[in-house]
Design a protein around this motif. Structure first.
Motif, PDB file in Angstrom:
ATOM      1  N   SER A 229     -66.556 -33.831  -9.040  1.00  0.00           N
ATOM      2  CA  SER A 229     -65.852 -32.612  -8.647  1.00  0.00           C
ATOM      3  C   SER A 229     -64.388 -32.619  -9.063  1.00  0.00           C
ATOM      4  O   SER A 229     -63.816 -31.573  -9.382  1.00  0.00           O
ATOM      5  N   TYR A 230     -63.758 -33.784  -9.081  1.00  0.00           N
ATOM      6  CA  TYR A 230     -62.332 -33.840  -9.382  1.00  0.00           C
ATOM      7  C   TYR A 230     -62.027 -33.428 -10.816  1.00  0.00           C
ATOM      8  O   TYR A 230     -60.914 -32.981 -11.120  1.00  0.00           O
ATOM      9  N   SER A 231     -62.984 -33.573 -11.710  1.00  0.00           N
ATOM     10  CA  SER A 231     -62.750 -33.185 -13.098  1.00  0.00           C
ATOM     11  C   SER A 231     -62.613 -31.670 -13.256  1.00  0.00           C
ATOM     12  O   SER A 231     -62.173 -31.196 -14.314  1.00  0.00           O
ATOM     13  N   PHE A 232     -62.956 -30.897 -12.219  1.00  0.00           N
ATOM     14  CA  PHE A 232     -62.812 -29.445 -12.259  1.00  0.00           C
ATOM     15  C   PHE A 232     -61.419 -29.001 -11.803  1.00  0.00           C
ATOM     16  O   PHE A 232     -61.081 -27.829 -11.897  1.00  0.00           O
ATOM     17  N   ASP A 233     -60.614 -29.934 -11.290  1.00  0.00           N
ATOM     18  CA  ASP A 233     -59.280 -29.595 -10.810  1.00  0.00           C
ATOM     19  C   ASP A 233     -58.318 -29.461 -11.994  1.00  0.00           C
ATOM     20  O   ASP A 233     -58.333 -30.264 -12.919  1.00  0.00           O
ATOM     21  N   ASN A 234     -57.445 -28.467 -11.930  1.00  0.00           N
ATOM     22  CA  ASN A 234     -56.516 -28.212 -13.031  1.00  0.00           C
ATOM     23  C   ASN A 234     -55.527 -29.355 -13.249  1.00  0.00           C
ATOM     24  O   ASN A 234     -54.967 -29.500 -14.343  1.00  0.00           O
ATOM     25  N   ASP A 235     -55.283 -30.164 -12.201  1.00  0.00           N
ATOM     26  CA  ASP A 235     -54.322 -31.260 -12.309  1.00  0.00           C
ATOM     27  C   ASP A 235     -54.976 -32.600 -12.634  1.00  0.00           C
ATOM     28  O   ASP A 235     -54.308 -33.643 -12.617  1.00  0.00           O
ATOM     29  N   TYR A 236     -56.239 -32.571 -12.942  1.00  0.00           N
ATOM     30  CA  TYR A 236     -57.002 -33.787 -13.242  1.00  0.00           C
ATOM     31  C   TYR A 236     -56.358 -34.595 -14.369  1.00  0.00           C
ATOM     32  O   TYR A 236     -56.371 -35.823 -14.351  1.00  0.00           O
ATOM     33  N   ARG A 237     -55.750 -33.906 -15.342  1.00  0.00           N
ATOM     34  CA  ARG A 237     -55.152 -34.575 -16.495  1.00  0.00           C
ATOM     35  C   ARG A 237     -53.626 -34.587 -16.441  1.00  0.00           C
ATOM     36  O   ARG A 237     -52.967 -34.714 -17.474  1.00  0.00           O
ATOM     37  N   ASP A 238     -53.060 -34.467 -15.261  1.00  0.00           N
ATOM     38  CA  ASP A 238     -51.599 -34.438 -15.121  1.00  0.00           C
ATOM     39  C   ASP A 238     -50.977 -35.735 -15.641  1.00  0.00           C
ATOM     40  O   ASP A 238     -51.455 -36.839 -15.342  1.00  0.00           O
ATOM     41  N   ILE A 239     -49.894 -35.601 -16.403  1.00  0.00           N
ATOM     42  CA  ILE A 239     -49.250 -36.763 -16.987  1.00  0.00           C
ATOM     43  C   ILE A 239     -48.595 -37.656 -15.940  1.00  0.00           C
ATOM     44  O   ILE A 239     -48.444 -38.866 -16.120  1.00  0.00           O
ATOM     45  N   ASN A 240     -48.211 -37.067 -14.802  1.00  0.00           N
ATOM     46  CA  ASN A 240     -47.586 -37.833 -13.723  1.00  0.00           C
ATOM     47  C   ASN A 240     -48.596 -38.397 -12.736  1.00  0.00           C
ATOM     48  O   ASN A 240     -48.223 -39.079 -11.785  1.00  0.00           O
ATOM     49  N   GLY A 241     -49.869 -38.099 -12.957  1.00  0.00           N
ATOM     50  CA  GLY A 241     -50.922 -38.605 -12.094  1.00  0.00           C
ATOM     51  C   GLY A 241     -51.232 -37.694 -10.931  1.00  0.00           C
ATOM     52  O   GLY A 241     -50.419 -36.852 -10.527  1.00  0.00           O
ATOM     53  N   VAL A 242     -52.425 -37.841 -10.398  1.00  0.00           N
ATOM     54  CA  VAL A 242     -52.858 -37.076  -9.235  1.00  0.00           C
ATOM     55  C   VAL A 242     -53.723 -37.970  -8.356  1.00  0.00           C
ATOM     56  O   VAL A 242     -54.531 -38.757  -8.864  1.00  0.00           O
ATOM     57  N   ALA A 243     -53.516 -37.867  -7.061  1.00  0.00           N
ATOM     58  CA  ALA A 243     -54.316 -38.619  -6.086  1.00  0.00           C
ATOM     59  C   ALA A 243     -55.089 -37.630  -5.225  1.00  0.00           C
ATOM     60  O   ALA A 243     -54.500 -36.697  -4.662  1.00  0.00           O
ATOM     61  N   PHE A 244     -56.390 -37.816  -5.142  1.00  0.00           N
ATOM     62  CA  PHE A 244     -57.242 -36.998  -4.284  1.00  0.00           C
ATOM     63  C   PHE A 244     -57.551 -37.794  -3.020  1.00  0.00           C
ATOM     64  O   PHE A 244     -57.982 -38.948  -3.094  1.00  0.00           O
ATOM     65  N   ILE A 245     -57.334 -37.166  -1.866  1.00  0.00           N
ATOM     66  CA  ILE A 245     -57.600 -37.823  -0.590  1.00  0.00           C
ATOM     67  C   ILE A 245     -58.673 -37.030   0.152  1.00  0.00           C
ATOM     68  O   ILE A 245     -58.461 -35.870   0.514  1.00  0.00           O
ATOM     69  N   ASP A 246     -59.822 -37.646   0.358  1.00  0.00           N
ATOM     70  CA  ASP A 246     -60.905 -37.032   1.138  1.00  0.00           C
ATOM     71  C   ASP A 246     -60.921 -37.696   2.507  1.00  0.00           C
ATOM     72  O   ASP A 246     -61.258 -38.877   2.637  1.00  0.00           O
ATOM     73  N   ILE A 247     -60.539 -36.951   3.535  1.00  0.00           N
ATOM     74  CA  ILE A 247     -60.353 -37.507   4.875  1.00  0.00           C
ATOM     75  C   ILE A 247     -61.582 -37.226   5.739  1.00  0.00           C
ATOM     76  O   ILE A 247     -62.026 -36.087   5.872  1.00  0.00           O
ATOM     77  N   GLN A 248     -62.129 -38.286   6.329  1.00  0.00           N
ATOM     78  CA  GLN A 248     -63.248 -38.174   7.250  1.00  0.00           C
ATOM     79  C   GLN A 248     -62.892 -38.919   8.538  1.00  0.00           C
ATOM     80  O   GLN A 248     -61.748 -39.328   8.730  1.00  0.00           O
ATOM     81  N   GLN A 249     -63.865 -39.093   9.428  1.00  0.00           N
ATOM     82  CA  GLN A 249     -63.577 -39.702  10.725  1.00  0.00           C
ATOM     83  C   GLN A 249     -63.140 -41.161  10.551  1.00  0.00           C
ATOM     84  O   GLN A 249     -63.926 -41.997  10.102  1.00  0.00           O
ATOM     85  N   HIS A 250     -61.882 -41.438  10.906  1.00  0.00           N
ATOM     86  CA  HIS A 250     -61.335 -42.803  10.928  1.00  0.00           C
ATOM     87  C   HIS A 250     -61.332 -43.480   9.566  1.00  0.00           C
ATOM     88  O   HIS A 250     -61.238 -44.701   9.483  1.00  0.00           O
ATOM     89  N   LYS A 251     -61.417 -42.707   8.487  1.00  0.00           N
ATOM     90  CA  LYS A 251     -61.353 -43.301   7.148  1.00  0.00           C
ATOM     91  C   LYS A 251     -61.035 -42.216   6.136  1.00  0.00           C
ATOM     92  O   LYS A 251     -61.109 -41.025   6.422  1.00  0.00           O
ATOM     93  N   PHE A 252     -60.637 -42.657   4.952  1.00  0.00           N
ATOM     94  CA  PHE A 252     -60.447 -41.703   3.865  1.00  0.00           C
ATOM     95  C   PHE A 252     -60.780 -42.374   2.543  1.00  0.00           C
ATOM     96  O   PHE A 252     -60.720 -43.603   2.416  1.00  0.00           O
ATOM     97  N   THR A 253     -61.160 -41.551   1.578  1.00  0.00           N
ATOM     98  CA  THR A 253     -61.430 -42.026   0.220  1.00  0.00           C
ATOM     99  C   THR A 253     -60.280 -41.591  -0.666  1.00  0.00           C
ATOM    100  O   THR A 253     -59.962 -40.403  -0.747  1.00  0.00           O
TER     101      THR A 253
END
Length: 291
Positions: free
Chosen positions: A168-192
């Motif tokens: 799914s992240y490859s569909f984000d417009n910032d996926y190829r940002d030169i400064n980098g991008v971090a995706f945070i998926d937050i769930q109960q008591h943890k995150f990816t």
């Protein structure tokens, strides 16, 4: 002895179109994790999500308690027994690692995981091959839970939720940002936490957390370890979190570029789904990319 838990759907979303749809042409995409059992009804021809339900429950530690709660979800939710065209089982949590596809040997998938995590007796090692990204996601699933779900749904279609998130992240417009991008998926008591630069995956890890500062600490540490600067990298947030939560407030205190994830493009959503914040259930919707 079986215990009765307080199980109820935290979200239940559908409309009259579900009754008008031939569900035998639809797919059921199921996601189970610690204290969570969710599913979405997906029409692959129309590329539209027709219904969603998510159960949240508190449990004692241990896979046996998790399985008992899921059994009670089956007792209460008759839609799960519908004859769908196909059912896909996705798992959140557990030991997982990613290896380059060119170095992957199916007969060694257990060894890849045991290089990082201790072996557990009640687990099955599975692997998702992502040809377009030239990676393989190897992960462990509780043997009894996997057996129960396979039997109840009569399916062998399995995957890890991180596989869907990576797609799914490859569909984000910032996926190829030169400064980098971090995706945070937050769930109960943890995150990816998943970090990219110029479309290249630099890191993905699941991290336990108790508060917002935990998330900030691990985020900044991961960015710096991959050579990125938290003052310039973009951070996209999704999952079980709200704008007034401590996690989101702490991220805004320390990270200049924080944004919400958007709904996965190219799919249809019933009106009631569009009333839910776009970043909710992004992991569940992403399963449609793997079917």
């Amino acid at each position: 002895m079986s215990v009765t838990y307080n199980i109820h759907p935290a979200f239940a979303v559908d409309d009259s179109s579900l009754l008008e749809t031939d569900l035998t042409t639809c797919q059921l995409l199921v996601l189970t994790g610690k204290g969570v059992f969710s599913y979405v009804v997906y029409n692959p021809v129309a590329k539209k999500f027709m219904a969603l339900k998510s159960y949240r429950f508190q449990t004692q530690k241990g896979a046996t308690a998790e399985l008992e709660m899921i059994e009670q979800v089956f007792d209460a939710d008759k839609l799960l027994f519908t004859h769908f065209k196909a059912v896909y089982l996705a798992f959140d949590g557990g030991d997982t690692t990613i290896v380059p596809e060119k170095h992957y040997n199916p007969s060694l998938k257990k060894d890849y995981l045991e290089l990082i995590y201790p072996e557990k007796t009640q687990e099955v090692i599975l692997a998702d091959i992502m040809h377009e990204q030239q990676m393989v996601n190897i992960y462990a699933v509780d043997k009894d839970l996997l057996g129960y779900l396979r039997k109840e749904f009569a399916t062998d279609n399995t995957l890890h939720v991180n596989t869907a998130l990576l797609k799914s992240y490859s569909f984000d417009n910032d996926y190829r940002d030169i400064n980098g991008v971090a995706f945070i998926d937050i769930q109960q008591h943890k995150f990816t936490l998943t970090v990219y630069k110029l479309g290249q995956l630099l890191s993905q890890q699941e991290i336990a957390c108790q508060n917002g500062l935990d998330v900030v600490y691990h985020l900044i540490n991961a960015l710096r370890q991959t050579g990125l600067n938290e003052q310039y990298a973009k951070v996209k947030v999704g999952g079980a979190v709200t704008a007034d939560s401590q996690i989101y407030e702490e991220l805004h205190r320390f990270i200049p570029k924080v944004e919400w994830m958007q709904r996965l493009p190219g799919f249809g959503y019933i009106n009631k789904m569009q009333e839910i914040p776009a970043y909710y259930f992004n992991n569940l919707y992403a399963l449609a990319l793997c079917v």
